[in-house]
Design a protein around this motif. Structure first.
Motif, short mmCIF file in Angstrom:
data_model
loop_
_atom_site.label_atom_id
_atom_site.label_comp_id
_atom_site.label_asym_id
_atom_site.label_seq_id
_atom_site.Cartn_x
_atom_site.Cartn_y
_atom_site.Cartn_z
N TRP A 48 -3.53 2.93 5.96
CA TRP A 48 -2.46 2.96 6.80
C TRP A 48 -2.10 4.22 7.47
N ARG A 49 -2.69 5.26 7.02
CA ARG A 49 -2.25 6.74 7.56
C ARG A 49 -3.13 6.65 9.17
N ASN B 180 0.70 -1.10 0.22
CA ASN B 180 -0.12 0.07 -0.04
C ASN B 180 0.81 1.18 -0.01
N LEU B 181 1.96 1.25 0.57
CA LEU B 181 2.91 2.39 0.95
C LEU B 181 3.64 2.52 -0.57
N VAL B 182 3.91 1.65 -1.32
CA VAL B 182 4.76 1.74 -2.66
C VAL B 182 3.70 2.25 -3.68
N VAL B 183 2.48 1.62 -3.66
CA VAL B 183 1.27 2.19 -4.43
C VAL B 183 1.01 3.64 -4.28
N GLU B 184 0.78 4.02 -2.90
CA GLU B 184 -0.16 5.27 -2.44
C GLU B 184 0.92 6.36 -2.73
N LEU B 185 2.22 6.22 -2.15
CA LEU B 185 3.38 7.13 -2.44
C LEU B 185 4.28 6.90 -3.58
#
Length: 514
Positions: free
Chosen positions: A163-164, A34-39
């Protein structure tokens, strides 16, 4: 009731702080995809941020501990809390990896390094006798619980909300701490700002950062020319730091920390053993989610669920282990712990293939968890027992600094071993498949490695007809690299077993030192 509430007020405030610090260390590993995609970033960048969070804590821990002597423990704690809160806010609102790095790794790391040592001195100074044993028992239990439930909390927030909210929810704890801050007791400063060893702080922080950055750059062969420079210069600076501390002590000046502790065989070996123990734990918590999310296509919740049995086992055996030390020497419990952990990683090394499912991984993780729980139950008490009462603050700062350094090195080193294994394995897979076609092997290799780096969330830059076969090569390569990496973890744990043999025998009361 009011009296009881006041009595345990200090430890409850300290526990809220320690809970959010350790939660961050374990909750975000399950959110990698999720971090890789969203950021819009890569696996290597997220790996670096996770490693740097622990590294910043390690680098600033000694300074954070010393600041209590200048500002007082309550002011140091609250200043750290405000820095941590600002970092949490930035991390919650992150729109790119740079913001997450500044908010989470840098500001939260510095804040945690100031709060963590203060929680131990606040609890230690507020209670005596059996109350102190109880208070530290609660403190240790909450810290272990935060680490244990981190993956499942991260999984729930990431999969069903965002995740935030892992970071955002911590702001509620920060608000609660501020509301109940009157329970914290202040200490009288014993040093002035002019007594602070600024050069020592610079040397210790810079040396550790250079070493871990050097390890992180091992991922790609084109970066290897920088690796020896970074690790070499970091190692030299750390030796200079030790010599500088010795010189200040010799000249009657206030050192950043009492390095004479490292000459004590029990304390020195205890710290080395702690670093060795943290490396496989951090590596395990990083690479298992990478495999689950890339090969089994598990989401963050399922990843957290897979790690939950091991987390619970670690928590249970870290508590049981304290009782075992009343009938068995702590060093023997450590030796047993390393052997069981190595057994767990050896079992895990044999289960990875393209058809591996979540349930196949759990038995090995539980065996690993038993060993880690036994190790965690002994190391702090055993190592800290080497320090005199007047050395406890310095000893705690050094021990927790090295412990976090081990965690940072583990995330960096084991993650790098996995990625190197994948990078190298792709060449063999591509050449044996004949997939290259009009592209060179190197072009295909770089394209598929970038595909792995984005957690397989983007289409690889190869002819469309070859994507399915490329996926098989990638998943087979990741599975093979996992086997190799877990074999390396087994060797590291066996090194820990050998190191623990040389620890001196000493009976410790598990409740008295923290």
């Amino acid at each position: 009731m009011a009296e009881n509430q006041y009595k345990w007020g200090t430890v409850l405030v300290a526990c809220m702080a320690i809970f959010i610090i350790v939660l961050d260390s374990s909750a975000m590993n399950v959110s990698i995809t999720n971090l890789v995609v969203e950021l819009n970033t890569t696996l290597s960048v997220i790996q670096a941020i996770i490693a740097l969070y622990a590294l910043i804590i390690a680098s600033f821990m000694i300074l954070g501990s010393k600041l209590q002597d200048i500002l007082g423990r309550k002011k140091t704690f609250l200043l750290g809390l405000l820095i941590y809160g600002s970092g949490t806010t930035i991390a919650t609102l992150s729109i790119n990896a740079g913001m997450l790095l500044i908010g989470w790794a840098v500001l939260e790391g510095i804040g945690a390094a100031m709060m963590f040592p203060a929680t131990t001195t606040l609890v230690s100074s507020s209670y005596e006798g059996k109350d102190k044993i109880t208070a530290f028992g609660i403190w240790g239990g909450i810290a272990a619980m935060g680490a244990a439930i981190g993956p499942i909390v991260g999984g729930i927030f990431t999969t069903y909300l965002s995740w935030r909210l892992v970071f955002g929810s911590e702001l509620l704890f920060i608000a609660a701490i501020l509301i109940f801050k009157h329970y914290l007791t202040e200490s009288k400063p014993t040093l002035k700002w002019k007594d602070l060893d600024i050069l020592g702080a610079f040397l210790s922080i810079t040396s550790l950062i250079l070493i871990v950055l050097g390890i992180l750059l091992l991922t790609r062969p084109q970066n290897w020319s920088y690796v020896t420079v970074l690790i070499g210069s970091g190692s030299v600076l750390f030796i200079v730091f030790l010599l500088w501390q010795r010189r200040r002590i010799k000249n009657g000046l206030e050192p950043l920390t009492d390095i004479s502790l490292l000459k004590n065989r029990l304390f020195g070996l205890g710290n080395i053993t702690s670093i060795i123990q943290q490396i496989p734990l951090a590596g395990f918590l990083f690479i298992i989610p990478v495999f689950l999310q890339q090969v089994t296509k598990a989401n963050a919740f399922d990843t957290g669920l897979t790690l939950l049995p091991a987390s619970i086992i670690i928590l249970v055996f870290s508590m049981l282990g304290a009782k075992f030390s009343s009938v068995l020497e702590s060093k023997y419990i450590l030796m047993i712990g390393f052997l069981i952990s190595a057994g767990g990683t050896f079992i895990l090394g044999g289960v990875f293939n393209v058809n591996t499912q979540m349930m196949d991984i759990i038995p090995g993780t539980m065996v690993f968890g038993v060993g880690v729980g036994l190790l965690l139950s002994q190391l702090t008490n055993l190592t800290m027992s080497a320090a005199r009462s007047d050395q406890e603050t310095d000893a705690s700062g050094l021990y927790n600094s090295f412990k976090n350094l081990g965690y940072s090195i583990g995330t960096a080193l084991i993650g790098v071993l996995l990625l190197i294994g994948i990078f190298g394995g792709l060449t063999t897979g591509i050449e044996s498949s004949g997939i290259a076609g009009n592209m060179t092997t190197e072009q295909i290799q770089n394209s598929l490695f970038d595909y792995v780096e984005t957690m397989q969330t983007k289409t690889p830059q190869i002819p469309p007809g070859q994507v399915q076969e490329a996926n098989q090569i990638v998943e087979s390569t990741i599975s093979s690299a996992m086997k190799q990496t877990f074999n390396a973890l087994s060797l590291i744990l066996l090194l820990g077993f050998i190191t623990s043999i040389f620890l001196p025998k000493t009976k410790t009361n598990p409740g008295m030192k923290n």
